[in-house]
Motif scaffolding. Structure first.
Motif, PDB file in Angstrom:
ATOM      1  N   VAL A   1       0.856  -1.191   0.000  1.00  0.00           N
ATOM      2  CA  VAL A   1       0.000   0.000   0.000  1.00  0.00           C
ATOM      3  C   VAL A   1       0.885   1.232   0.000  1.00  0.00           C
ATOM      4  O   VAL A   1       1.558   1.531   0.985  1.00  0.00           O
ATOM      5  CB  VAL A   1      -0.940  -0.009   1.233  1.00  0.00           C
ATOM      6  CG1 VAL A   1      -1.748   1.280   1.300  1.00  0.00           C
ATOM      7  CG2 VAL A   1      -1.861  -1.220   1.197  1.00  0.00           C
ATOM      8  N   CYS A   2       0.936   1.903  -1.146  1.00  0.00           N
ATOM      9  CA  CYS A   2       1.679   3.160  -1.265  1.00  0.00           C
ATOM     10  C   CYS A   2       1.146   3.895  -2.488  1.00  0.00           C
ATOM     11  O   CYS A   2       0.372   3.339  -3.266  1.00  0.00           O
ATOM     12  CB  CYS A   2       3.183   2.917  -1.402  1.00  0.00           C
ATOM     13  SG  CYS A   2       4.158   4.422  -1.050  1.00  0.00           S
ATOM     14  N   MET A   3       1.570   5.129  -2.651  1.00  0.00           N
ATOM     15  CA  MET A   3       1.054   5.926  -3.762  1.00  0.00           C
ATOM     16  C   MET A   3       2.048   6.057  -4.912  1.00  0.00           C
ATOM     17  O   MET A   3       1.682   6.441  -6.019  1.00  0.00           O
ATOM     18  CB  MET A   3       0.719   7.351  -3.266  1.00  0.00           C
ATOM     19  CG  MET A   3      -0.300   7.418  -2.147  1.00  0.00           C
ATOM     20  SD  MET A   3      -1.920   6.836  -2.652  1.00  0.00           S
ATOM     21  CE  MET A   3      -2.359   8.138  -3.779  1.00  0.00           C
ATOM     22  N   CYS A   4       3.328   5.729  -4.672  1.00  0.00           N
ATOM     23  CA  CYS A   4       4.363   6.120  -5.644  1.00  0.00           C
ATOM     24  C   CYS A   4       4.232   5.435  -7.003  1.00  0.00           C
ATOM     25  O   CYS A   4       4.655   5.994  -8.013  1.00  0.00           O
ATOM     26  CB  CYS A   4       5.762   5.929  -5.069  1.00  0.00           C
ATOM     27  SG  CYS A   4       6.068   4.308  -4.369  1.00  0.00           S
ATOM     28  N   GLU A   5       3.652   4.246  -7.055  1.00  0.00           N
ATOM     29  CA  GLU A   5       3.464   3.613  -8.366  1.00  0.00           C
ATOM     30  C   GLU A   5       2.330   4.281  -9.142  1.00  0.00           C
ATOM     31  O   GLU A   5       2.206   4.080 -10.347  1.00  0.00           O
ATOM     32  CB  GLU A   5       3.137   2.119  -8.220  1.00  0.00           C
ATOM     33  CG  GLU A   5       4.245   1.291  -7.593  1.00  0.00           C
ATOM     34  CD  GLU A   5       3.832   0.710  -6.249  1.00  0.00           C
ATOM     35  OE1 GLU A   5       4.293   1.248  -5.229  1.00  0.00           O
ATOM     36  OE2 GLU A   5       3.043  -0.242  -6.219  1.00  0.00           O
TER      37      GLU A   5
ATOM     38  N   HIS B   1       5.913  10.282  -6.381  1.00  0.00           N
ATOM     39  CA  HIS B   1       6.113  10.402  -4.943  1.00  0.00           C
ATOM     40  C   HIS B   1       5.079   9.574  -4.193  1.00  0.00           C
ATOM     41  O   HIS B   1       4.018   9.233  -4.727  1.00  0.00           O
ATOM     42  CB  HIS B   1       6.082  11.872  -4.509  1.00  0.00           C
ATOM     43  CG  HIS B   1       7.399  12.555  -4.784  1.00  0.00           C
ATOM     44  ND1 HIS B   1       8.532  12.291  -4.043  1.00  0.00           N
ATOM     45  CD2 HIS B   1       7.761  13.444  -5.738  1.00  0.00           C
ATOM     46  CE1 HIS B   1       9.547  13.006  -4.525  1.00  0.00           C
ATOM     47  NE2 HIS B   1       9.114  13.715  -5.558  1.00  0.00           N
ATOM     48  N   CYS B   2       5.417   9.274  -2.931  1.00  0.00           N
ATOM     49  CA  CYS B   2       4.596   8.355  -2.139  1.00  0.00           C
ATOM     50  C   CYS B   2       3.351   9.017  -1.558  1.00  0.00           C
ATOM     51  O   CYS B   2       2.685   8.433  -0.690  1.00  0.00           O
ATOM     52  CB  CYS B   2       5.426   7.759  -1.006  1.00  0.00           C
ATOM     53  SG  CYS B   2       6.897   6.891  -1.572  1.00  0.00           S
ATOM     54  N   GLY B   3       3.038  10.236  -1.992  1.00  0.00           N
ATOM     55  CA  GLY B   3       1.864  10.897  -1.426  1.00  0.00           C
ATOM     56  C   GLY B   3       1.415  12.082  -2.247  1.00  0.00           C
ATOM     57  O   GLY B   3       1.896  12.330  -3.356  1.00  0.00           O
TER      58      GLY B   3
HETATM   59 ZN    ZN Z   1       6.118   4.740  -2.098  1.00  0.00          ZN
END
Ligand code: ZN
Ligand code: PBG
Length: 328
Positions: free
Chosen positions: A120-124, A130-132
Motif C-alpha cells: 500500500v503506497c502511492m508512488c506507483e 512520490h509516495c503521497g
Molecule cells: Zn512509495
C-alpha cells in the motif's frame, strides 16, 4: 569451563550429520514471501532488465505464475501494481478497477492456497512518482494517510488477505486499521514497513515498478540510513497503532536493526531483501564472481539468524526449488 585440549569446537563439525544436528538456523519455504509486479494488458511478460528472472506480468500471466508459486509451496506473494494511468492523486491506487484490485480478484478466483498481500503506497500511481499527495514539492502527511486508508480498504474489498503499507507517513497504520475495522475487516492483518530506510538499494525496483520520483527523493519520509534508535521508535509506533507484523527494509545491510527489533518487541518480524540486494547477487553470480546459489542461501540465512521470521525476497522461487533439490 573447559579449555583446549578438552574443549575442541571442531568436534561438532566433523561430519555432515553432526553439522545438521547442531544447526541453529533453518531456512524454510514457510519463511518466504514473493514480490510480484502486475501491469495492464494481456499475455505480457516484460523482463525487468536489472532483475534477472523477474518480470512485469499482465493479470493472466500473473495468475499463471501464482499457481506455480503456490505449487512450489511458497505461502505468500506481495503485489505491486503499475497502473494504466498515473495522475497527481494516484487515483488508480484506490479504484475498484485498479490494476492490483483486478489482479487480486483473478488470483483469488483461480489460485488456492496462496496468501495475497498488497503493498500500500502511492508512488506507483502518482504522475510525479512520490509516495503521497504534493503541495509544491512537499509531501502532505495527513491527506496522504487518508488516501492510503482508502487504498488498503479497496485492496481488501477485492480480496486481499493482508495489507502492507510501505509509505512511511506518520499515523498510517492507525488510519488503515480504523478504516478496515469500520468496513468490518477486523480480521485482516497489517504488515507494516515499520523501519524503512531511504536506501540506494531500491534502484532496480524503481525500474520494475516504474516509480522513480520525478524530482527529489524520499528522504522526507523514509529513514536516515545512519539511525538505529529511531528505527525502534518507528517500530514501537506502528505496534501501538495496530501493526500485526513489523518489517525492516532493506534486510542484509540492516541486520543490526532486525536483531534489535526482534529482541525488543518479540513481534512477528519480516525483513525485505530488496531489489538491489537481489540484483547484486545475481550480477556477481552471472559474471562467475561468486556462487549465486550459495550466496543466495547465505544472504537469507543471515537475515533469519538476525531474527527475521519471514523474508520478502525475489529469490523465493529459486529458494523453494533449491530446498526441493537438497531434500531429495
Ligand atoms: Zn512509495
Ligand atoms: C514503495 C516501495 C518501494 C519498495 C517497496 N515498496 C520503493 C521505494 O520506496 O522507493 C522497494 C522494494 C525493492 O527495492 O525491492 N514505496
Amino acid at each position: 569451563m573447559a579449555q583446549y585440549p578438552n574443549k575442541r569446537l571442531r568436534r561438532l563439525r566433523y561430519n555432515p550429520l553432526i553439522r545438521d544436528l547442531v544447526r541453529e538456523t533453518e531456512l524454510s519455504k514457510n519463511d518466504l514471501i514473493y514480490p510480484m509486479f502486475v501491469i495492464p494488458g494481456n499475455k505480457i511478460r516484460k523482463p525487468v532488465k536489472s532483475m534477472p528472472g523477474i518480470f512485469q506480468l499482465s493479470v493472466d500471466e500473473l495468475t499463471k505464475e501464482c499457481k506455480e508459486v503456490a505449487a512450489l509451496g511458497i505461502p505468500a506473494v506481495i503485489l505491486f501494481g503499475i497502473p494504466e494511468h498515473k495522475d497527481e492523486k494516484g487515483s488508480e491506487a484506490y479504484s475498484p478497477e485498479g490494476i492490483v484490485q483486478k489482479a487480486i480478484r483473478a488470483i483469488k478466483s483461480e489460485v488456492k492456497n496462496l496468501l495475497v498481500i498488497t503493498d500500500v503506497c502511492m508512488c506507483e500511481y502518482t504522475s510525479h512518482g512520490h509516495c503521497g499527495i504534493l503541495d509544491g514539492e512537499e509531501i502532505l502527511n495527513d491527506e496522504t494517510v487518508f488516501l492510503l486508508a482508502k487504498e488498503a480498504v479497496s485492496h481488501v474489498e477485492a480480496g486481499a488477505d493482508m495489507v502492507a503499507p510501505s509509505d512511511m507517513m506518520d499515523g498510517r497504520v492507525l488510519a488503515i486499521r480504523k478504516a478496515l475495522d469500520d468496513k468490518g475487516f477486523t480480521k485482516i492483518p497489517i504488515m507494516s514497513y515499520a523501519a524503512k530506510y531511504s536506501s540506494g538499494y531500491y534502484g532496480p525496483f524503481r525500474e520494475a515498478a516504474e516509480s522513480t520520483p520525478a524530482f527529489g527523493d524520499r528522504r522526507s519520509h523514509q529513514m536516515d540510513i545512519a539511525n538505529a534508535n529511531e528505527a525502534i521508535r518507528e517500530v514501537e509506533t506502528d505496534i501501538e497503532e495496530g501493526a500485526d507484523i513489523v518489517m525492516v527494509k532493506p534486510a542484509g545491510p540492516y541486520l543490526d536493526i532486525i536483531r534489535r527489533v526482534k529482541e525488543k518487541f518479540g513481534m512477528p518480524t519480516a525483513a525485505y531483501q530488496v531489489s538491489g540486494e537481489f540484483s547484486m547477487i545475481k550480477a556477481a553470480g552471472q559474471n562467475g564472481w561468486i556462487d549465486e546459489e550459495r550466496v543466495m542461501i547465505e544472504s537469507l540465512i543471515a537475515i533469519k539468524r538476525a531474527g527475521a521470521d519471514m523474508i520478502l525476497t525475489y529469490f523465493a522461487k529459486d529458494v523453494a526449488k533449491y530446498l526441493d533439490k537438497v531434500r531429495k
